[in-house]
Write an enzyme that holds these catalytic residues in place. Structure first.
Site, PDB file in Angstrom:
ATOM      1  CG  ASP A 148       3.903 159.947  70.078  1.00 23.33           C
ATOM      2  OD1 ASP A 148       4.335 160.339  68.983  1.00 23.33           O
ATOM      3  OD2 ASP A 148       4.123 160.532  71.146  1.00 23.33           O
ATOM      4  CB  THR A 200       9.996 162.721  72.920  1.00 18.55           C
ATOM      5  OG1 THR A 200       8.629 162.836  73.259  1.00 18.55           O
ATOM      6  CG2 THR A 200      10.098 162.091  71.558  1.00 18.55           C
ATOM      7  CB  THR A 201       8.752 163.642  78.054  1.00 24.57           C
ATOM      8  OG1 THR A 201       7.745 163.984  77.113  1.00 24.57           O
ATOM      9  CG2 THR A 201       8.819 164.723  79.089  1.00 24.57           C
ATOM     10  CG  ASP A 209       5.309 164.301  71.077  1.00 22.18           C
ATOM     11  OD1 ASP A 209       5.879 163.392  71.686  1.00 22.18           O
ATOM     12  OD2 ASP A 209       5.555 164.608  69.914  1.00 22.18           O
TER      13      ASP A 209
END
Length: 545
Positions: free
Chosen positions: A391, A94-95, A61
Site C-alpha cells: 500500500d 480501500t476501506t 486492508d
C-alpha cells in the site's frame, strides 16, 4: 373466462422488482460496509479470516478482507469490485471507498422509500461528485518537484500516513524511509515488479533491510556447492536459460548399438557436449552463473574447481530483476557468451539471513531494482506487513506521478461536506435535498475514525463543523489527543488522487446500485441436471469425426 397466465421464465426463476428490490440491495451494501467499518484509520481493528482450507489471514486492508469474504449477493459485489479497483489503481483507501458507497446509499434510503425517482437521485449525485472533485483539485497543495529534498520529505510523510492505519504503525518512521528509498531507485516508469519483497521468519521487524540491488534465496544445490567461493568483488554475471546436466539419452532418443564401443562413443559424446558448454561459460569470464533451469552435479563441481559460483533453478522474476539491476541479458544458449551479455555488480556475496541463506548482489551499475527483506515473528504478521508495504509503495508511486496532496484524517471530507452543504442551499428543488444528503454522507469518514478510536463522534464532528465554517479547511480528527487538529500541519498527508478516485468510484457504485430496478435470478441448474440435455438423457456425447 380467466385469462391464461403467460409463463415467460423458467419456473423457479426469482424476480424481484420495484422499490423493495432497491431497498434490499441497499441493505446488502450496508452489511458489506459493516464488515470493514471497524478497520478504518490508525485505531482500526484487524480482521481474522479463515478460508475453506483453514488458512488464517490477519489483515486490515479493506480490499484484502472483501476479497476473502465470499460475497454472493449480486448488488453487494459491486462494492467488492470498487474496493479492488481502488487497490489496483491507487493502493490505499480501500476501506474508505467501501464505507463511502454504503453511506451514500444509506442516506438515500429514505428518499427511495418515499418514491423519489432513482434517476433524479443519480443526476444529483453525478453533479455533486463533479463539484467535489473540482473542489479537491482547487484546494490540493502542489509540491515542487525541483527540490529533491522537499519532495522526499513529502513522500516520506505520505508513506507514513498510509501506514498509520496498519499493523506496522509503530515502526512507520523506519518503514516509510525504506519505502521511499526503494521507490526512488526505480526508473521513470516506476514498475512495481522491480521491488522484490522477501519474507524471512525470525528476528524483529527492525532487522528488515533494503538491498540496493537484488537478493534471493539460495536455490537447491548439488554436491560440490560448498567448495565454491561465496564472495566476489566486481564479478561478471552470466544469466542463462540453459540446462547444464547430463541428460541420459534414453529419454528422448532410441539408439541401436551393436558393440560396446559404439555405446561408449555415445556416452562420450554426451559428456563432451556438456563439457563444451561448461568450457564456453568458463572462458566468457563470468564468475557468477545463474540459470533458470537446473545445474547438475557435474557442472557444479566443474565450476567449483574453477572458483566460479553457480545457482540453478532461480525463479524467473528474480532472474529478470537481476538483469534489470546488473545489466546483461538472459541467454538461451552458450554459443555467444560475449562480454556485453554479462551483467556486473560491485559485490556478490552469500549471507545468512535468519534460517535461510540469501544471495546478494550489491552496488549494481544500472540499479533500477531493489529488494526489501522483511523479518518478523509470525507468518501472518509478515504477510500483513508485506500488504502494508505494498500500500505504502503504491501511495509513494502515486505521489511522485501526481504531485498534489490533501490532508487526511477526515479533513478533506469535512471540507467537501461543508462546501457541498453551502452549495445545496443555493439551488431550488429536489437537488437541494440530495446534494445535502451527499454532503452528510461524506461525514462518515471522520465519524468512523472517531468511533474506531473510541471517541465521542458527535462531539468531535460538531467541533469540526464549527471549525470548517470558520475557515479552518485542513482541520480533521486528531486521534492521539481525542480532539481536532490541523492535519496539514500535523503532516497527515495523502495524494489527492486517492481521494478523487475514492469519491468517483463510490458515487459510481452508488449510482449503479440505484439504477437497478429488477433482479432476475435464474434457477440453479444443478437441481434439474445440467442444461442443454446433458449426458444420460438419451443423448450421447457428440463425437468429433
Amino acid at each position: 373466462m380467466m385469462p391464461t397466465p403467460v409463463i415467460l421464465l423458467k419456473e423457479g426463476t426469482d424476480t424481484s422488482q420495484g422499490v423493495p428490490q432497491l431497498i434490499s440491495n441497499i441493505n446488502a451494501c450496508q452489511v458489506i460496509a459493516e464488515a470493514v467499518r471497524t478497520t478504518l484509520g490508525p485505531r482500526g481493528m484487524d480482521k481474522l479470516m479463515v478460508d475453506s482450507r483453514g488458512k488464517a489471514t490477519i489483515s486490515n486492508d479493506g480490499a484484502t478482507i472483501l476479497k476473502l469474504l465470499d460475497v454472493v449477493h449480486p448488488a453487494a459485489k459491486t462494492l467488492v469490485d470498487i474496493a479492488r479497483s481502488q487497490d489496483a489503481e491507487v493502493g490505499d483507501g480501500t476501506t474508505s471507498v467501501t464505507l463511502l458507497a454504503a453511506e451514500f446509499l444509506k442516506q438515500l434510503k429514505p428518499y427511495v422509500e418515499e418514491g423519489l425517482h432513482p434517476q433524479t437521485i443519480i443526476r444529483a449525485f453525478r453533479s455533486a461528485t463533479h463539484l467535489a472533485v473540482k473542489k479537491i483539485k482547487d484546494i490540493s497543495v502542489t509540491v515542487k518537484k525541483d527540490d529533491k529534498k522537499e519532495q522526499r520529505e513529502l513522500l516520506v510523510k505520505c508513506a507514513a500516513t498510509a501506514m498509520n492505519s496498519k499493523l506496522i504503525a509503530g515502526q512507520k518512521e523506519f518503514f516509510s524511509e525504506m519505502v521511499v528509498e526503494a521507490v526512488m531507485m526505480l526508473d521513470e516508469l516506476l514498475p512495481l515488479k522491480m521491488i522484490g519483497i522477501k519474507k524471512v521468519q525470525g528476528g524483529a521487524l527492525e532487522d528488515s533491510q533494503l538491498v540496493a540491488g537484488v537478493a534471493f534465496k539460495k536455490t537447491f544445490s548439488y554436491a560440490g556447492f560448498e567448495m565454491q567461493p561465496k564472495r566476489y568483488e566486481n564479478p561478471k554475471i552470466a544469466l542463462l536459460n540453459v540446462e547444464l546436466e547430463l541428460k541420459a539419452e534414453k529419454d528422448n532418443a532410441e539408439v541401436r548399438v551393436k558393440c560396446v564401443e559404439d555405446y561408449q562413443a555415445i556416452v562420450d559424446a554426451e559428456w563432451s557436449i556438456l563439457y563444451d558448454k561448461l568450457d564456453k561459460i568458463c572462458k566468457s569470464g563470468a564468475k557468477v552463473i545463474l540459470s533458470k533451469l537446473p545445474i547438475g552435479d557435474v557442472a557444479t563441481q566443474y565450476f567449483a574447481d574453477r572458483d566460479l559460483f553457480c545457482a540453478g533453478r532461480v525463479q524467473e522474476e528474480d532472474l529478470k530483476r537481476t538483469m534489470m539491476a546488473c545489466g546483461g541479458s538472459i541467454q538461451t544458449s552458450v554459443g555467444s557468451m560475449t562480454d556485453d551479455v554479462l551483467g556486473r555488480c560491485e559485490v556478490f556475496e552469500e549471507l545468512q539471513v535468519g534460517g535461510e541463506r540469501y544471495n546478494f548482489f550489491k552496488g549494481c551499475p544500472r540499479s533500477q531494482a531493489c529488494t526489501i527483506i522483511l523479518r518478523g515473528g509470525a507468518e501472518q504478521f509478515m504477510e500483513e506487513t508485506e500488504r502494508s508495504l505494498h500500500d505504502a509503495i503504491m501511495i509513494v508511486r502515486r505521489a511522485i506521478k501526481n504531485d498534489s496532496i490533501v490532508a487526511g484524517g477526515g479533513a478533506i471530507e469535512m471540507e467537501l461536506s461543508k462546501y457541498l452543504r453551502d452549495y445545496s442551499r443555493t439551488i431550488p428543488g429536489k437537488q437541494q435535498l440530495l446534494i445535502g444528503a451527499y454532503a452528510k454522507a461524506l461525514e462518515i469518514i471522520p465519524r468512523q475514525l472517531c468511533d474506531n478510536a473510541g471517541f465521542d463522534a458527535t462531539n468531535i464532528l460538531n467541533k469540526l463543523r464549527a471549525k470548517h465554517a470558520q475557515g479552518g479547511m485542513w482541520y480533521g480528527v486528531d486521534v492521539n489527543n481525542e480532539d481536532i487538529a490541523d492535519n496539514y500541519l500535523a503532516c497527515v498527508w495523502e495524494p489527492s488522487i486517492v481521494r478523487i478516485n475514492a469519491l468517483t468510484a463510490a458515487s459510481e457504485a452508488a449510482c449503479l446500485i440505484l439504477s437497478v430496478d429488477e433482479t432476475i435470478k435464474n434457477p440453479r441448474s444443478s437441481v434439474d441436471g445440467p442444461p442443454g440435455g446433458g449426458r444420460g438423457r438419451g443423448r450421447g456425447r457428440p463425437h468429433a469425426h
